[in-house]
Enzyme design. Structure first.
Site, PDB file in Angstrom:
ATOM      1  N   GLU A 197      -0.193  -6.031  14.297  1.00 61.01           N
ATOM      2  CA  GLU A 197      -1.247  -6.054  13.285  1.00 61.01           C
ATOM      3  C   GLU A 197      -2.475  -6.788  13.805  1.00 61.01           C
ATOM      4  O   GLU A 197      -3.604  -6.389  13.565  1.00 61.01           O
ATOM      5  CB  GLU A 197      -0.711  -6.735  12.022  1.00 61.01           C
ATOM      6  CG  GLU A 197      -1.706  -6.812  10.897  1.00 61.01           C
ATOM      7  CD  GLU A 197      -1.017  -7.147   9.581  1.00 61.01           C
ATOM      8  OE1 GLU A 197      -0.221  -6.333   9.117  1.00 61.01           O
ATOM      9  OE2 GLU A 197      -1.268  -8.223   9.023  1.00 61.01           O
ATOM     10  N   SER A 254       0.849  -1.192   0.000  1.00 60.91           N
ATOM     11  CA  SER A 254       0.000   0.000   0.000  1.00 60.91           C
ATOM     12  C   SER A 254       0.876   1.230   0.000  1.00 60.91           C
ATOM     13  O   SER A 254       1.853   1.311   0.750  1.00 60.91           O
ATOM     14  CB  SER A 254      -0.875   0.037   1.255  1.00 60.91           C
ATOM     15  OG  SER A 254      -1.731  -1.059   1.282  1.00 60.91           O
ATOM     16  N   GLU A 273      -8.902 -17.345   6.668  1.00 64.17           N
ATOM     17  CA  GLU A 273      -8.454 -18.729   6.883  1.00 64.17           C
ATOM     18  C   GLU A 273      -7.221 -18.748   7.787  1.00 64.17           C
ATOM     19  O   GLU A 273      -7.112 -19.596   8.677  1.00 64.17           O
ATOM     20  CB  GLU A 273      -8.140 -19.403   5.545  1.00 64.17           C
ATOM     21  CG  GLU A 273      -9.363 -19.644   4.657  1.00 64.17           C
ATOM     22  CD  GLU A 273      -9.871 -18.402   3.949  1.00 64.17           C
ATOM     23  OE1 GLU A 273      -9.059 -17.496   3.685  1.00 64.17           O
ATOM     24  OE2 GLU A 273     -11.088 -18.312   3.684  1.00 64.17           O
TER      25      GLU A 273
END
Lengths: 341, 393, 341, 393
Positions: free
Chosen positions: D244, D161, D378
């Protein structure tokens, strides 16, 4: 802001868990469910009374421990975890609304009070200090010495007398047998108006606390089984189908627990929109318990479908919980009404 | 592409309908006790057999009607429509054992067993799963040592429906413990009166006893009872399972539509507790949409069934797509029963629900097994992923 | 009873697929979507006309191939699979309701007709054989020579003239750009009453057929990617999280396809409750397309979130499909009304 | 257990609220173009920094406020309440790079970089994922050869990003290709103006360009830029990821409540196309219940966040339970945005929706990444299953 248990609260939890392990293990509950009534609840009740379990939230001057609703929440977490039978909720609530000798009797465990909410099909006619009642779903009727009855407006106490006729029924949840009960007995109003509503919220959130214990137990059971049960040469918990279902169960448990703690504290502290938080907790606990209850059966495979495995007991209890103090649909409608207001 | 039935099929349907209307026994004569149920089922199956309605798509040489799979489906539809009682105790023989013998059995095995199965003379049970071998069937440990003309079997099986009343069992045993897992297995017809067997019923979470554990202590079974070759039983078992995943549940699929119809009726009559005015459940917007979704899905299920039968008619084999249908069916069945619980509300707690054709609470509990038995939903998804879609193991 | 394609139908499918691969590949559609208008639709349309694609269900005497709605279903399966742009549905429907030279022009591909359904915000005022219209969501406006308009009661044909003002809009689905269109043009009613309703059902089920093609393509894409994309040293399709999601996608695709085939044949054969079967198909196709569209993105991981990957195009098309001829909620309500009747 | 804030926290909240009200820039000054956005974010971050509102729970030595994590949450709540614009281009530096340097950086690295990060002087980007190493981060192949005082980097990163506007990158490289996968990785601060780098933007399915691919052709990075030890980068990266999964998304969690509030407003104003009378969406029973469910769940999310912060306050570390919250949050966010689509109806097709604070269609598309980026759902479920529940790998 603190949503974790204190060390003192951890100690209460430990005390309750150890008591239940000895006195009301799930194996013992199962024997009762199978109709072995040899061991009554009386002794259990008196020991629970002596440990102060019915009076955690009462002032010390009222014979209590001076704790609060949050400590009662911990008690009910543990009760739910072990699917403990008995009129716990009615007794804890009765200890709050009764006075004098009656309260003392509830507190010391000699007056177990079964909680009853009036259903459509029930009859509950109060006149001149007496009630003629025909109740269709009374839990723990056999061991109760009194009924604490909520008719969606007021709360009543009905003392056991010779007029009581109790007939136990085939019930979905074998650990919580429902009876029909008819009586023509003395009856007193014990809470009205604002305090009646507040008591109903307390009843609801303690049910949630009980559900949270069961919800967390379903996660533990699935994880334990996932670690030891092997297929294709590896523990089934290593397969993502099982592992990820367990992860989702853990998320639901955390959602249910967090919402319940939040609502419990809000209610304890008399926060203005406590009723809203209770509705949120009730809704999310029902979602979590029903889904985890079913998932836990699936995780246990063929074993999960047997009577011998505990998994079905939690699923069945989840249905009972959903219908206590308003099912999912009712909670959702309450929240919808708020959104539209 | 065609939705109509041929004139022959229509005639078959009319004939079936008339016969069922005239001859079906009342389901309430059936009783709860397994032996009583089996007796009822046998009589009823015998009546169908005698009238030429047993084994619609079985070859005539084994007493079947020799008709098409589509006629078999039509029979199931009429059977469901007539609310005729399913001979459930005969399921394994009729849907598993019989078809497997037809595909893999010797002439002697076929001519001895198939007529008995079809006429309802014998109850069969299954002996595949073991405590340590459920989803992982190839992990089975029950041993069979070859001793002269016999196999000598020791071990344990589980989830054996009607094991306590059956005469025969389709039994998987390990005949070569040294071989790779799939290579040392044999498929044997085990007489349930053989010496050394002990049968213990298992109580289910629905409170009934349909399953058994079966223990084998040096049970002698004639070697002639092996179906297919010794050590080639995995292939035979796969044949059995292909019926299980292909056509064995056809009649259940057909009956699910009936369950949904009954649920609509239930919703029409049941005041909803969560409704302040206690309007009937069908008037509740949320219940009604869930019901509508179920009706749509059960119609799709019927279309899927027809499509699968069309495919089988072309290829002559049960199609692999059976697992797609089985998975959809089992989860739909659970959604339908869950919806029934929401309609009935707190009545379910005291099991205090109107008893009609269905005991809704019992049925709700029962269908928890629908995503576990005959291959868990996880196994079905593996099969779909690997065998139909070709994804790697 | 036969719900499988015949060999002749397989051949039609093959012809269409090969035509689309050459003339309207998704790469070409993407170039258009990016504004590269160099390649117009005119040639494609004429070739499609010469192959008889707009007249599959017409009698041979009417310039058709004498097939039926089931063969049109196969055409739309393929169109949906490749997300082919262009006014296919309007043209196929127009060929059914127009006569004479107009029909011949539609059939030979020289009169592409864009299908428009009137929305709340639209204006469509018909008077004396003319219409003053202000339409907000017209697909394929640029390539259309006429509009086939459905106002939920009747169907109209509006021929293109100098009054048309078209302004393309930022659209969710780049492969199906929506324009606003104003006009003051000649206008003729082409279907009313029962035949108008029947045409609407035909439009709906052919949309379902188109959706089925897209739904099946999402399964294929996920499976293809699951076989080749490796993480942790193995193809991601070997992980149950991906494998089982693909299995569920395959189930939904089979549900959608079966329901659509059933409804198509029922409508073709004029079965009494064909409208019901169409509603069932529309509902289940919308469920399947929306969910498979989203799952396909997830299966592609980071790639799935890029513009470059085709996955998002199918998800976006699914939304367009849901809103064509009544969204999920509307179909469900129709089925609810039947249950309550 | 307590829901109240301390007098200090309340005072902090009042002060924050007053300052934000007086100083927040209007979000519409911000612009769409990345460089313009970054310029806006830097100025805004600098203003917060100068006034002592940057890095609420960062140590004072790096220019932070040295306050508690709870005060950080209060700041986010007030920030959301004021509808102050998030400095999103500074996300990696403030939420990943900065905390990682604090945990693992050298004194020189900390004193050089942390003030620049906190004051908004520099934009950081991430260089973790590669085309072949997404969920399987340890499979990364970008090589760094040690050559004197430099690392010489060749390879490719993806999903970076703001790679095109950043000054620094937290870059994972393989410094020992012979070592086991997790043992040969280093965490390096890569200056984005180094020679040999090529940056190509990636267009997302939402149509915007926020991500980049970054190509490295013998890019020389001073060895002094390695954070932690050479070949010990996996441990450093796990520290980054623990932020995070622990606290980086706190402000997003807080803002989700606002999104739900805005959705309720949208439902109050938007006539529902599927309603024959075009009643507003909030009057529709089905939309209303889904909204009510979302409001309940977002409140649970807040309680979960408080609980997680309470836990962290006791242990001093981001709690592992962060993955539970992250998973719940990401799926809830998608449900909320999906509901917006159902409220808006066919308007979404022409992207013809009321633009208020949110562009609903854009946001709906954007949050598809919420279960993919920063660990797919997942991977989150694996982490929950393995690290929190202790299930075997």
């Amino acid at each position: 802001m603190d949503l974790m248990q204190s060390q003192e609260q951890d100690a209460i939890q430990e005390t309750v868990r150890s008591f239940l392990g000895k006195q009301l293990s799930l194996e013992k509950t199962r024997r009762w469910a199978e109709g072995d009534a040899a061991e009554g609840l009386d002794d259990v009740w008196r020991e629970a009374g002596s440990l102060g379990f019915f009076a955690l939230a009462l002032e010390e001057t009222a014979g209590g421990s001076g704790f609060s609703l949050t400590e009662e929440m911990i008690l009910f977490n543990e009760l739910g975890r072990s699917l403990a039978p008995g009129p716990w909720l009615g007794s804890v609530l009765a200890a709050r609304v009764l006075g004098g000798a009656e309260r003392a009797a509830v507190v010391d465990g000699s007056l177990p009070c079964a909680l009853v909410t009036i259903r459509d099909a029930d009859r509950f006619e109060v006149e001149g200090g007496r009630v003629r009642a025909q109740l269709s779903q009374v839990a723990d009727a056999a061991s109760a010495r009194a009924l604490l009855v909520y008719d969606a407006a007021d709360w009543y106490l009905v003392r056991r007398d010779a007029s009581w006729e109790i007939a136990s029924q085939r019930s979905l949840d074998p650990t919580r047998v429902l009876s029909s009960l008819t009586c023509d007995s003395e009856c007193a109003v014990v809470a009205r108006g604002e305090s009646a509503r507040s008591l109903a919220l307390t009843a609801t959130i303690l049910s949630c606390a009980e559900a949270v214990g069961g919800i967390e137990r379903t996660v533990e059971m699935s994880v334990e089984y996932g670690k030891v049960r092997e297929q294709f040469g590896q523990p089934i918990g290593s397969f993502q189908a099982v592992k990820h279902r367990c992860a989702d169960m853990a998320v639901r448990a955390e959602v249910a627990r967090s919402a319940t703690i939040y609502a419990t504290i809000a209610l304890r502290d008399g926060v203005a929109n406590a009723a809203h938080h209770v509705a949120v907790a009730k809704l999310l606990c029902a979602d979590a318990y029903l889904q985890n209850g079913a998932d836990n059966i699936q995780n246990h495979g063929g074993m999960g479908f047997t009577w011998e495995c505990d998994a079905h007991l939690y699923m069945k209890r989840a249905h009972g919980f959903d219908h206590a103090f308003g099912p999912r649909a009712t909670q959702l409608e309450a929240l919808v009404a708020e959104l539209r207001a | 592409m065609d939705l109509t039935f041929s004139p022959e099929e229509e005639a078959f349907r009319r004939e079936a309908r008339a016969w069922l209307e005239a001859n079906k026994p009342a389901a309430d004569e059936r009783g709860e006790e397994p032996r009583q149920r089996a007796e009822f089922d046998r009589r009823w199956q015998r009546a169908m057999f005698d009238a030429g309605w047993a084994g619609i798509n079985w070859p005539t040489e084994y007493g079947g009607r020799g008709a098409s799979l589509m006629e078999q489906v039509i029979w199931y539809e009429e059977f469901a429509r007539a609310k005729a009682p399913e001979p459930t105790t005969l399921f394994v023989g009729l849907k598993h054992g019989g078809p497997t013998l037809m595909a893999c059995g010797s002439d002697e095995q076929k001519s001895f067993h198939l007529p008995k199965i079809l006429s309802g003379e014998v109850v069969w049970c299954q002996g595949f799963s073991e405590p340590g071998a459920g989803s992982d069937l190839a992990g089975l440990q029950t041993r069979a040592v070859i001793d002269g003309d016999d196999l000598v079997v020791s071990g344990q099986k589980i989830w054996t429906s009607f094991g306590d009343i059956a005469q025969y069992q389709e039994l998987l045993v390990r005949t070569d413990p040294e071989a790779p897992r799939h290579k040392g297995i044999s498929w044997v017809i085990c007489p349930m009166d053989a010496k050394g067997m002990e049968i213990r019923p298992i109580r289910t979470m629905a409170g009934h006893e349909e399953f058994c554990e079966v223990f084998y202590d040096e049970v002698r079974i004639p070697r002639a009872n092996v179906v297919g070759a010794i050590n080639d039983g995995w292939k035979v078992a796969m044949s059995t399972l292909s019926f299980e995943r292909g056509t064995a549940f056809l009649s259940e699929q057909v009956r699910l539509a009936q369950l949904v119809d009954a649920l609509v009726e239930l919703a029409r009559e049941t005041p909803l507790e969560s409704s302040p005015q206690r309007q009937v459940a069908l008037e509740d917007e949320h219940i009604a949409r869930r019901l509508a979704q179920c009706t749509a899905e059960v119609e799709a299920l019927r279309a899927m069934t027809y499509r699968s039968v069309s495919r089988t008619a072309r290829t002559g084999m049960p199609s692999a797509e059976g697992s797609l249908i089985r998975l959809f069916f089992s989860e739909l069945q659970q959604r339908v029963c869950r919806l029934a619980m929401d309609i009935l509300g707190s009545r379910i707690l005291r099991w205090d629900v109107p008893r009609g054709e269905w005991d809704w609470v019992f049925h709700y509990l029962l269908v928890f097994s629908s995503t576990i038995a005959a291959g868990t939903k996880e196994i079905q998804r593996n099969i779909i992923g690997e065998r139909i879609l070709g994804l790697p193991r």
